[in-house]
Design a protein around this motif. Sequence first.
Motif, PDB file in Angstrom:
ATOM      1  N   GLY A  81       0.809  -1.212   0.000  1.00 16.12           N
ATOM      2  CA  GLY A  81       0.000   0.000   0.000  1.00 16.12           C
ATOM      3  C   GLY A  81       0.841   1.259   0.000  1.00 16.12           C
ATOM      4  O   GLY A  81       0.550   2.221  -0.711  1.00 16.12           O
ATOM      5  N   ASP A  85       1.055   3.881  -2.996  1.00 15.79           N
ATOM      6  CA  ASP A  85       0.681   5.250  -2.672  1.00 15.79           C
ATOM      7  C   ASP A  85       1.694   6.247  -3.233  1.00 15.79           C
ATOM      8  O   ASP A  85       1.325   7.352  -3.628  1.00 15.79           O
ATOM      9  CB  ASP A  85       0.553   5.414  -1.163  1.00 15.79           C
ATOM     10  N   SER A  90      -3.043  10.340  -6.549  1.00 16.68           N
ATOM     11  CA  SER A  90      -4.488  10.400  -6.403  1.00 16.68           C
ATOM     12  C   SER A  90      -4.876  11.722  -5.762  1.00 16.68           C
ATOM     13  O   SER A  90      -4.527  12.008  -4.618  1.00 16.68           O
ATOM     14  CB  SER A  90      -4.972   9.237  -5.542  1.00 16.68           C
ATOM     15  N   ASP A  93     -10.773  12.581  -3.066  1.00 11.59           N
ATOM     16  CA  ASP A  93     -10.991  12.601  -1.624  1.00 11.59           C
ATOM     17  C   ASP A  93     -10.801  11.223  -0.993  1.00 11.59           C
ATOM     18  O   ASP A  93     -10.676  11.107   0.212  1.00 11.59           O
ATOM     19  CB  ASP A  93     -12.407  13.100  -1.321  1.00 11.59           C
ATOM     20  N   TRP A  94     -10.811  10.181  -1.811  1.00  8.85           N
ATOM     21  CA  TRP A  94     -10.737   8.820  -1.309  1.00  8.85           C
ATOM     22  C   TRP A  94      -9.323   8.256  -1.367  1.00  8.85           C
ATOM     23  O   TRP A  94      -9.110   7.097  -1.046  1.00  8.85           O
ATOM     24  CB  TRP A  94     -11.668   7.918  -2.117  1.00  8.85           C
ATOM     25  N   PHE A  96      -6.753   8.595   0.518  1.00 11.97           N
ATOM     26  CA  PHE A  96      -6.156   8.172   1.786  1.00 11.97           C
ATOM     27  C   PHE A  96      -6.622   6.789   2.231  1.00 11.97           C
ATOM     28  O   PHE A  96      -6.078   6.239   3.181  1.00 11.97           O
ATOM     29  CB  PHE A  96      -6.424   9.207   2.887  1.00 11.97           C
ATOM     30  N   PHE A  97      -7.609   6.210   1.546  1.00 10.76           N
ATOM     31  CA  PHE A  97      -8.067   4.856   1.878  1.00 10.76           C
ATOM     32  C   PHE A  97      -7.227   3.780   1.214  1.00 10.76           C
ATOM     33  O   PHE A  97      -7.434   2.597   1.460  1.00 10.76           O
ATOM     34  CB  PHE A  97      -9.533   4.647   1.464  1.00 10.76           C
ATOM     35  N   LEU A  98      -6.275   4.145   0.375  1.00 10.12           N
ATOM     36  CA  LEU A  98      -5.495   3.166  -0.365  1.00 10.12           C
ATOM     37  C   LEU A  98      -4.683   2.256   0.555  1.00 10.12           C
ATOM     38  O   LEU A  98      -4.788   1.032   0.486  1.00 10.12           O
ATOM     39  CB  LEU A  98      -4.568   3.875  -1.365  1.00 10.12           C
ATOM     40  N   PRO A 100      -4.794   1.720   4.022  1.00 13.94           N
ATOM     41  CA  PRO A 100      -5.574   0.854   4.908  1.00 13.94           C
ATOM     42  C   PRO A 100      -6.369  -0.211   4.148  1.00 13.94           C
ATOM     43  O   PRO A 100      -6.496  -1.341   4.611  1.00 13.94           O
ATOM     44  CB  PRO A 100      -6.517   1.808   5.637  1.00 13.94           C
ATOM     45  N   GLY A 101      -6.886   0.151   2.981  1.00 12.36           N
ATOM     46  CA  GLY A 101      -7.658  -0.820   2.205  1.00 12.36           C
ATOM     47  C   GLY A 101      -6.817  -1.999   1.750  1.00 12.36           C
ATOM     48  O   GLY A 101      -7.236  -3.157   1.858  1.00 12.36           O
ATOM     49  N   THR A 103      -4.020  -2.967   3.125  1.00  8.16           N
ATOM     50  CA  THR A 103      -3.594  -3.693   4.328  1.00  8.16           C
ATOM     51  C   THR A 103      -4.674  -4.666   4.785  1.00  8.16           C
ATOM     52  O   THR A 103      -4.388  -5.828   5.087  1.00  8.16           O
ATOM     53  CB  THR A 103      -3.262  -2.695   5.458  1.00  8.16           C
TER      54      THR A 103
END
Length: 137
Positions: A81, A85, A90, A93-94, A96-98, A100-101, A103
């Motif tokens: 991740g 990143d 990116s 707005d989404w 920052f979910f890369l 944790p998603g 993981t």
Amino acid sequence: MDSGELTIAVLGVICAIGLPVLLAIIVSYTLIKSKHKEKMAMIEKGIVLEERDMSGRKPSRYNSLRNGVLMIGLSLGLIVGMVLDTYIDSDSDWGFFLVPGITVLFGGAAFVAYFFLSRRLELKEQEEDEKSLRLTE
């Protein structure tokens, strides 16, 4: 920092940490006490308490394997991740979910891998037990 700000900070800590801990202690104590009262009432009435039969339940021998596979999966997911990143630009707005998603995805894949690995090991143990049983007969 004046005394008013300090008072607010102390009350904030007490409310955020102290109250939930106190509530958990009270609930735990109440549950334990009610179970004890119930058992004592059953004993006074002469009702025999059944001992819990744990012989039918076999404890898992693969807890360390599960934990190890999960930790490897989570750390691999974190590394992948973080690498993705840096390469994926990116602006949404989404974005920052890369990390944790990915993981969580790798952690789930680790649990699936553990399931198949432990099932294969258990089947192998059963075959060895059956083979040794046949040899002793």
